[in-house]
Scaffold this active site. Sequence first.
Site, PDB file in Angstrom:
ATOM      1  CD  GLU A 277      86.195  80.164  19.173  1.00 40.99           C
ATOM      2  OE1 GLU A 277      85.982  79.115  18.422  1.00 40.99           O
ATOM      3  OE2 GLU A 277      87.208  80.732  19.565  1.00 40.99           O
ATOM      4  CB  CYS A 311      80.834  73.238  19.511  1.00 38.68           C
ATOM      5  SG  CYS A 311      82.120  73.671  20.904  1.00 38.68           S
TER       6      CYS A 311
HETATM    7  P1  NAD Z   1      72.482  80.267  17.924  1.00 37.69           P
HETATM    8  O1  NAD Z   1      73.586  80.774  16.774  1.00 37.69           O
HETATM    9  O2  NAD Z   1      71.051  79.904  17.560  1.00 37.69           O
HETATM   10  O3  NAD Z   1      72.461  81.260  18.971  1.00 37.69           O
HETATM   11  C1  NAD Z   1      73.804  81.844  19.601  1.00 37.69           C
HETATM   12  C2  NAD Z   1      73.459  83.400  20.066  1.00 37.69           C
HETATM   13  O4  NAD Z   1      73.191  84.104  19.139  1.00 37.69           O
HETATM   14  C3  NAD Z   1      72.211  83.214  21.047  1.00 37.69           C
HETATM   15  O5  NAD Z   1      72.320  84.159  22.143  1.00 37.69           O
HETATM   16  C4  NAD Z   1      71.065  84.144  20.294  1.00 37.69           C
HETATM   17  O6  NAD Z   1      70.214  84.792  20.892  1.00 37.69           O
HETATM   18  C5  NAD Z   1      72.039  84.814  19.312  1.00 37.69           C
HETATM   19  N1  NAD Z   1      71.450  85.390  18.077  1.00 37.69           N
HETATM   20  C6  NAD Z   1      70.723  84.525  17.302  1.00 37.69           C
HETATM   21  N2  NAD Z   1      70.093  85.353  16.167  1.00 37.69           N
HETATM   22  C7  NAD Z   1      71.146  86.415  16.166  1.00 37.69           C
HETATM   23  C8  NAD Z   1      71.482  87.394  15.257  1.00 37.69           C
HETATM   24  N3  NAD Z   1      70.695  87.618  13.948  1.00 37.69           N
HETATM   25  N4  NAD Z   1      72.146  88.377  15.589  1.00 37.69           N
HETATM   26  C9  NAD Z   1      73.312  88.451  16.731  1.00 37.69           C
HETATM   27  N5  NAD Z   1      72.838  87.319  17.642  1.00 37.69           N
HETATM   28  C10 NAD Z   1      71.958  86.382  17.412  1.00 37.69           C
HETATM   29  O7  NAD Z   1      73.201  79.046  18.670  1.00 37.69           O
HETATM   30  P2  NAD Z   1      72.797  78.028  19.647  1.00 37.69           P
HETATM   31  O8  NAD Z   1      71.946  77.265  19.015  1.00 37.69           O
HETATM   32  O9  NAD Z   1      72.540  78.812  21.046  1.00 37.69           O
HETATM   33  O10 NAD Z   1      74.095  77.250  20.024  1.00 37.69           O
HETATM   34  C11 NAD Z   1      74.523  76.186  19.212  1.00 37.69           C
HETATM   35  C12 NAD Z   1      75.525  76.366  18.370  1.00 37.69           C
HETATM   36  O11 NAD Z   1      76.550  76.840  19.107  1.00 37.69           O
HETATM   37  C13 NAD Z   1      76.006  75.003  17.831  1.00 37.69           C
HETATM   38  O12 NAD Z   1      76.301  75.452  16.338  1.00 37.69           O
HETATM   39  C14 NAD Z   1      77.523  74.904  18.196  1.00 37.69           C
HETATM   40  O13 NAD Z   1      78.259  74.229  17.677  1.00 37.69           O
HETATM   41  C15 NAD Z   1      77.907  76.178  18.578  1.00 37.69           C
HETATM   42  N6  NAD Z   1      79.009  76.341  19.473  1.00 37.69           N
HETATM   43  C16 NAD Z   1      80.240  76.318  19.206  1.00 37.69           C
HETATM   44  C17 NAD Z   1      81.154  76.572  19.998  1.00 37.69           C
HETATM   45  C18 NAD Z   1      82.630  76.629  19.777  1.00 37.69           C
HETATM   46  O14 NAD Z   1      83.460  76.824  20.449  1.00 37.69           O
HETATM   47  N7  NAD Z   1      82.945  76.593  18.448  1.00 37.69           N
HETATM   48  C19 NAD Z   1      81.198  76.295  21.441  1.00 37.69           C
HETATM   49  C20 NAD Z   1      79.510  76.158  22.059  1.00 37.69           C
HETATM   50  C21 NAD Z   1      78.617  76.174  20.925  1.00 37.69           C
END
Ligand code: NAD
Length: 506
Positions: A277, A311
């Site tokens: 997502e 999002c």
């Molecule tokens: P992010 O991608 O920076 O981080 C999300 C998670 O991934 C965190 O727990 C982080 O520690 C982990 N992470 C980071 N690098 C990683 C790697 N290389 N491998 C595995 N895990 C890793 O996102 P964010 O800044 O925490 O959240 C915001 C984003 O989330 C926005 O783009 C938003 O659109 C999206 N979002 C999407 C939905 C949906 O349902 N589509 C819902 C909520 C948020």
Amino acid sequence: MTQKPTATQQPAAPQTAGATGILAGDPRLLIDGELTGATGGARFEVIHPGNAQVVGTAADGTVADLERAIGAARTAFDTGDWSGDVAFRQHCLMQLHDALERNKERLRRIVVTEVGCPISVTGSQIEDPIAEVKHWADYGRDFDYLVDTGVHRAVIGTARRTLSFEPVGVVGAITPWNVPFYLNIAQTVPALMAGNTVVLKPAQLTPWSGSELGRIVAEETDIPAGVFNVVTSNANAVGAALSADPRVDMITFTGSTATGRAILAAAAPTVKKTIMELGGKSAHVVLDDAKLERVLPMSAMVACVMSGQACIMASRILLPRSRYHEGIEILQAAMAATSVGDPWNPSVLQGPQISEAQREKVLGLIASGVADGARLVTGGGIPANLPVGYYTEPTLLAEVDPNSRIAQEEIFGPVLTVTPYDTDDEAVAIANNSIYGLSGEVSGADADRAFAIARRLRTGNVTVNGRSHFGLTSPFGGTKQSGLGRRNGDEGFREYLEIKTIGHPA
Ligand code: NAD
């Protein structure tokens, strides 16, 4: 996005600080049924975005901690009763539901403390996910795990074929910071109810919404050791290791598209099942017969609640040129009237951004929009009366070029961009001019025309005339680079199951 590590410390009981409601969560990991500090005892600081103060610490789990958690989840899946005992799972998840109800106000304060979301809008962050636990407990109890599809003609004779729906195995859940408690529940509870074991890796900025869930599972439910594990960490390496580990069968991820790509690459060598997502850049097509004075104030409000860190928010408003100036005036008034401030104040609708880095990103994108020729109608900076904390002014940009950076990149701030169009076809083309395909919105007095436009949007979800697509009983997810798979609905439960087709004598 990471925070400053602190010196090695021993885990301590959660602390309450001050009269504002700020509350520190549990600073421990949950591994194999044990609430524990990180290997070496390291912690990292958690900051309240409303005042930029450090309000406590969380365990800075290491890759070694994660590997222990994966081992525990693997053993619990392979040798325990969890995957085969539906009634016990339902009992445990109803215990969890009741325990979350008891802890509700504590969880609410923790979410406001670490996210900075206004307390006035925490219903969707607290009450809804708690209700979701009961929903999946009941859904999983009533689900048909064996389906007789009748007698089929086979190469040699005939065969009765029965579908056996079975848990995938060990599920790694990686969650973001914007709605952390909700997503920790939404990504783990259906997986658990389907019979999987889980390792949850919460986001760095919001560790306590995960660690508190771990504490409640350990202290207030019969969920067996190893079935549910939580590893908070300040390091992206821990999420990366979870995605790559061969003992993990599936990753359920919510976060940015960039991280989603990295997880898919890490998961590829072991061909893991994934739910992704990811980001969004949703458009709101406002048709020329729409009631602007009804539709647009709601769009402005949705853009500001959660400080735009949602999002599915429709951040690109497409207005018919014939009603463009009228629309801009309504949006300008609505954005300017938004109450921005202390998230603990119940009359506030917009709190701070989650972090200084996130606010810098938002302000940088606004500046890029202006540099690319957009007109700044209102906002664009830091509110003069809120110099402390990570607040951003509600911002409206007009005459935005649909190919410019601000029209293409996810902002995740209280910012609306407006682009005029001349024909319905042009509006659809602009709406679909994005790598993202999460959701969209269409408004217009002619419901059939609005519905027809909705069908032409290349997204996973669309709201027509304010009727929300989002809910526990309907599939939710993205197309294009907004994701893979679905959450919610029957489809969302089945994601956590494999289908085994068994041919047997008729
Ligand atoms: P992010 O991608 O920076 O981080 C999300 C998670 O991934 C965190 O727990 C982080 O520690 C982990 N992470 C980071 N690098 C990683 C790697 N290389 N491998 C595995 N895990 C890793 O996102 P964010 O800044 O925490 O959240 C915001 C984003 O989330 C926005 O783009 C938003 O659109 C999206 N979002 C999407 C939905 C949906 O349902 N589509 C819902 C909520 C948020």
